[in-house]
Design an enzyme around this catalytic site. Structure first.
Site, PDB file in Angstrom:
ATOM      1  N   GLY A 284       0.846  -1.510   0.131  1.00  0.00           N
ATOM      2  CA  GLY A 284       0.165   0.048  -0.274  1.00  0.00           C
ATOM      3  C   GLY A 284       1.153   1.157   0.407  1.00  0.00           C
ATOM      4  O   GLY A 284       0.233   2.145  -0.285  1.00  0.00           O
ATOM      5  N   GLU A 285       1.829   1.191   0.062  1.00  0.00           N
ATOM      6  CA  GLU A 285       2.564   2.268   0.049  1.00  0.00           C
ATOM      7  C   GLU A 285       3.388   2.698  -1.277  1.00  0.00           C
ATOM      8  O   GLU A 285       4.060   2.234  -1.643  1.00  0.00           O
ATOM      9  CB  GLU A 285       4.566   1.704   1.649  1.00  0.00           C
ATOM     10  N   ALA A 286       3.190   4.388  -1.413  1.00  0.00           N
ATOM     11  CA  ALA A 286       3.779   4.760  -2.361  1.00  0.00           C
ATOM     12  C   ALA A 286       5.038   4.701  -2.404  1.00  0.00           C
ATOM     13  O   ALA A 286       5.529   4.401  -3.948  1.00  0.00           O
ATOM     14  CB  ALA A 286       3.462   5.953  -2.544  1.00  0.00           C
TER      15      ALA A 286
ATOM     16  N   LYS B 245       6.952   1.875  -1.871  1.00  0.00           N
ATOM     17  CA  LYS B 245       7.343   1.375  -2.182  1.00  0.00           C
ATOM     18  C   LYS B 245       6.819   0.270  -3.617  1.00  0.00           C
ATOM     19  O   LYS B 245       7.221  -0.164  -4.340  1.00  0.00           O
ATOM     20  CB  LYS B 245       7.611  -0.164  -0.851  1.00  0.00           C
ATOM     21  N   ILE B 246       5.346   1.007  -3.869  1.00  0.00           N
ATOM     22  CA  ILE B 246       5.194   0.860  -5.476  1.00  0.00           C
ATOM     23  C   ILE B 246       5.767   1.707  -6.020  1.00  0.00           C
ATOM     24  O   ILE B 246       6.220   0.858  -7.692  1.00  0.00           O
ATOM     25  CB  ILE B 246       3.393   1.150  -5.639  1.00  0.00           C
TER      26      ILE B 246
END
Length: 162
Positions: free
Chosen positions: A97-99, A101-102
């Site tokens: 969910g973390e931007a 990491k994406i």
């Protein structure tokens, strides 16, 4: 049946804390501390939690970044349309969910996709922008917390990607 218990225990440990679970396997001599070996392990070990895999490979730690690089290298996107390549890639794990990491994950995916299909985009950066935008559009479309009147419209998506 007892032979399955260590696998189930590891799977639960991995779900709870992927870094700690992998460290334990390495310390026991069951897994080499090698990014390529760990990437293959994550991709080919059944019953690993998809969200935990995504969380681990998206981590900003330099070792996890190397694992991510090898993980993505396991995918072949030659001749696949961008949407099919992205779908193939994302079917192997669940995006965190973390931007940040994406962004890390999509950056490496885009480089690999571009390397396999250099005539589809002007650069890997263009592929990254589209990949990230598609992920954000999907989140916007399917997130029940976003009111229908605030959902992104086609013209907004196009404008955001110029």
């Amino acid at each position: 049946m007892a032979a399955d218990k260590p696998q189930k225990d590891f799977s639960q440990q991995f779900k709870d804390n992927p870094r700690k679970a992998l460290k334990g396997m390495i310390e026991k001599g069951l897994l080499a501390e090698d990014p390529e070996i760990i990437a293959n392990f994550l991709l080919h070990t059944p019953d690993l939690d998809d969200a935990a895999v995504g969380d681990y490979v998206g981590d900003g730690d330099p070792f996890c970044a190397k694992v991510l690089q090898h993980y993505v290298q396991n995918f072949t996107f030659v001749g696949l349309g961008f949407d099919d390549g992205l779908r193939k890639f994302l079917s192997a794990f669940r995006l965190p969910g973390e931007a940040q990491k994406i962004e890390r994950i999509m950056n490496i995916f885009s480089s690999q996709y571009y390397a396999h299909n250099p005539n589809c985009f002007r650069s890997a950066d263009t592929a990254f922008k589209l990949a990230y935008s598609v992920i954000m559009l999907n989140t916007d479309a399917h997130n029940p917390a976003i009111a229908k009147r605030r959902k992104m419209k086609k013209d907004q998506f196009i404008r955001n990607n110029r």
